[in-house]
Design an enzyme around this catalytic site. Structure first.
Site, PDB file in Angstrom:
ATOM      1  N   SER A 189       0.854  -1.184   0.000  1.00 41.06           N
ATOM      2  CA  SER A 189       0.000   0.000   0.000  1.00 41.06           C
ATOM      3  C   SER A 189       0.895   1.241   0.000  1.00 41.06           C
ATOM      4  O   SER A 189       1.695   1.408  -0.913  1.00 41.06           O
ATOM      5  CB  SER A 189      -0.957  -0.028   1.194  1.00 41.06           C
ATOM      6  OG  SER A 189      -1.906   1.016   1.099  1.00 41.06           O
ATOM      7  N   THR A 190       0.794   2.089   1.030  1.00 38.03           N
ATOM      8  CA  THR A 190       1.559   3.331   1.055  1.00 38.03           C
ATOM      9  C   THR A 190       3.055   3.053   0.910  1.00 38.03           C
ATOM     10  O   THR A 190       3.634   2.285   1.670  1.00 38.03           O
ATOM     11  CB  THR A 190       1.316   4.075   2.383  1.00 38.03           C
ATOM     12  OG1 THR A 190      -0.083   4.222   2.580  1.00 38.03           O
ATOM     13  CG2 THR A 190       1.981   5.438   2.360  1.00 38.03           C
ATOM     14  N   HIS A 215      -2.595  -1.209  -3.425  1.00 40.34           N
ATOM     15  CA  HIS A 215      -3.771  -0.359  -3.245  1.00 40.34           C
ATOM     16  C   HIS A 215      -3.675   0.874  -4.142  1.00 40.34           C
ATOM     17  O   HIS A 215      -2.878   1.778  -3.903  1.00 40.34           O
ATOM     18  CB  HIS A 215      -3.886   0.097  -1.784  1.00 40.34           C
ATOM     19  CG  HIS A 215      -4.161  -1.019  -0.832  1.00 40.34           C
ATOM     20  ND1 HIS A 215      -3.818  -0.958   0.503  1.00 40.34           N
ATOM     21  CD2 HIS A 215      -4.762  -2.236  -1.000  1.00 40.34           C
ATOM     22  CE1 HIS A 215      -4.194  -2.077   1.109  1.00 40.34           C
ATOM     23  NE2 HIS A 215      -4.752  -2.872   0.209  1.00 40.34           N
ATOM     24  N   MET A 308       0.004   1.312   5.324  1.00 43.68           N
ATOM     25  CA  MET A 308      -0.671   1.646   6.563  1.00 43.68           C
ATOM     26  C   MET A 308      -1.915   0.787   6.737  1.00 43.68           C
ATOM     27  O   MET A 308      -2.561   0.415   5.759  1.00 43.68           O
ATOM     28  CB  MET A 308      -1.053   3.128   6.583  1.00 43.68           C
ATOM     29  CG  MET A 308      -1.503   3.640   7.936  1.00 43.68           C
ATOM     30  SD  MET A 308      -1.521   5.439   7.965  1.00 43.68           S
ATOM     31  CE  MET A 308      -2.174   5.713   9.615  1.00 43.68           C
ATOM     32  N   ASP A 311      -4.411  -4.563   6.246  1.00 43.66           N
ATOM     33  CA  ASP A 311      -4.832  -5.428   5.146  1.00 43.66           C
ATOM     34  C   ASP A 311      -3.703  -6.390   4.785  1.00 43.66           C
ATOM     35  O   ASP A 311      -2.566  -5.974   4.575  1.00 43.66           O
ATOM     36  CB  ASP A 311      -5.216  -4.583   3.923  1.00 43.66           C
ATOM     37  CG  ASP A 311      -5.798  -5.430   2.798  1.00 43.66           C
ATOM     38  OD1 ASP A 311      -6.352  -6.507   3.089  1.00 43.66           O
ATOM     39  OD2 ASP A 311      -5.705  -4.997   1.630  1.00 43.66           O
TER      40      ASP A 311
END
Length: 372
Positions: A189-190, A215, A308, A311
């Site tokens: 993600s991030t 993501h 973050m 997930d």
């Protein structure tokens, strides 16, 4: 009470600014302190007070958003979330924004239904929170990052469903798949866009098939895959329903759709599904990892990278429970150690590995499964 994250919204549309203010205003941890219609207006607002996070449109009059972003990063870096249109041009510009230094990319909200509005609020809120925390770890946005240090894994308010809404969990005592080929599944993600741009070019053309959930909004994943394909010796593409993962290929889940793997003979087929957010995301890493646990069992390698939230942590635990090898990216090399940190906390990952070492781990896995 925890101090709020201060946000500056930069968008030339008055209606867009109003909608973004309302969406972010639903999160008590976030406060929109100013809005601006273009880069010059934003610069004037920033002279009075710097925001913790900037939400930036790329299609601006007088000075485009990419030029403004480059100036910000050169003169006074701060965490920036790009809010771009769901178009090919918008997705290419967003990829360039990430290269310049933007922390997150979200699509322009489509408020066509109550469900769409709720999903837009979740995505915007989580992106702002992630950017604030990531910015602090890079030396920017320290005030916002400090506010989030003690924050639990759960992010902003809203529904948080499990992978059960997409596919049932592995059945206790169910036969463990055998005779299937190797498979690498990755979640990020991030910070993941640049982390993957570091990892994937190091993979050999003989690497077992790789399937990734990063993501990102719809449309943006196709541009991201094309960008990576130009950097790698393996083939990188956005996954299509029915695709067959093969050695030397990397498939990236399309934005705004879940990806599952189904066993087919000794190999696998990809399924692309709609459905609600899982662990506050669509696509969800938990969904991918659960499907890998069911379809591949001990033949798989699961890697959870920077991001973050949480997930992927539960899905990685399900993979480990059926004998798969599981790894988390380590804290020093993660932009945000939320997802991999949660995997380590619950025992889902066998160990944490620095980003530069992940390609070596995949090569070792290839040798191990090849010798089996």
């Amino acid at each position: 009470m925890m101090a709020q994250i201060k946000v500056l919204i930069v968008d030339d549309s008055a209606s867009a600014r109003k909608a973004l203010c309302e969406l972010l205003g639903a999160d008590p941890a976030i406060r929109v302190t100013a809005t601006a219609r273009d880069a010059f207006d934003a610069a004037e607002k920033m002279r009075d007070a710097l925001p913790d996070v900037m939400l930036l449109d790329l299609e601006l009059p007088r000075m485009n958003g990419l030029t403004f972003l480059a100036k910000i990063m050169a003169q006074h870096p701060l965490p920036v979330v790009v809010c771009s249109s769901h178009t090919d041009a918008g997705s290419h510009a967003a990829m360039r924004a990430l290269e310049i230094g933007a922390r997150e990319v979200v699509g322009k909200p489509r408020l066509t239904s109550p469900e769409a509005r709720q999903e837009a609020q979740i995505r915007l809120s989580d992106a702002v929170r992630a950017a604030a925390k990531a910015g602090g770890l890079r030396g920017f946005g320290d005030r916002a990052s400090a506010r989030l240090k003690a924050e639990p894994t759960q992010l902003s308010p809203g529904p948080k469903l499990t992978a059960d809404v997409i596919l049932p969990p592995p059945r206790p005592g169910a036969p463990i798949p055998s005779g299937v080929g190797p498979l690498v599944v990755i979640g990020a993600s991030t910070g993941g866009t640049e982390a993957l741009a570091t990892l994937l070019p190091r993979l050999a053309p003989t690497t077992p098939p790789v399937v990734i959930v990063q993501h990102m909004p719809e449309k943006f994943t196709a541009a991201f895959a094309r960008r990576l394909d130009g950097l790698c010796s393996v083939s990188v593409s956005e996954a299509v329903d029915g695709d067959r993962p093969v050695p030397g290929s990397v498939l990236i889940a399309p934005g705004d759709r879940h990806l599952i793997l189904r066993r087919q003979g000794a190999g696998y087929r990809v399924g692309i599904l709609d459905g609600p957010y899982v662990a506050r995301h669509r696509p969800s890493v938990d969904v991918l990892f659960r499907s890998a646990a069911i379809a591949a069992g001990p033949a798989a390698l699961g890697i959870l990278m920077t991001g973050m939230g949480d997930d992927g942590a539960r899905g990685l635990a399900e993979m480990r429970a059926v004998g798969a090898q599981t790894i988390a990216q380590d804290k020093p090399t993660s932009v945000v150690w939320g997802m991999p940190g949660e995997a380590m906390r619950i025992g889902a990952a066998e160990r944490a590995v620095p980003l530069p070492g992940l390609a070596t781990e995949i090569a070792r896995y290839e040798m191990r499964v090849g010798a089996a």
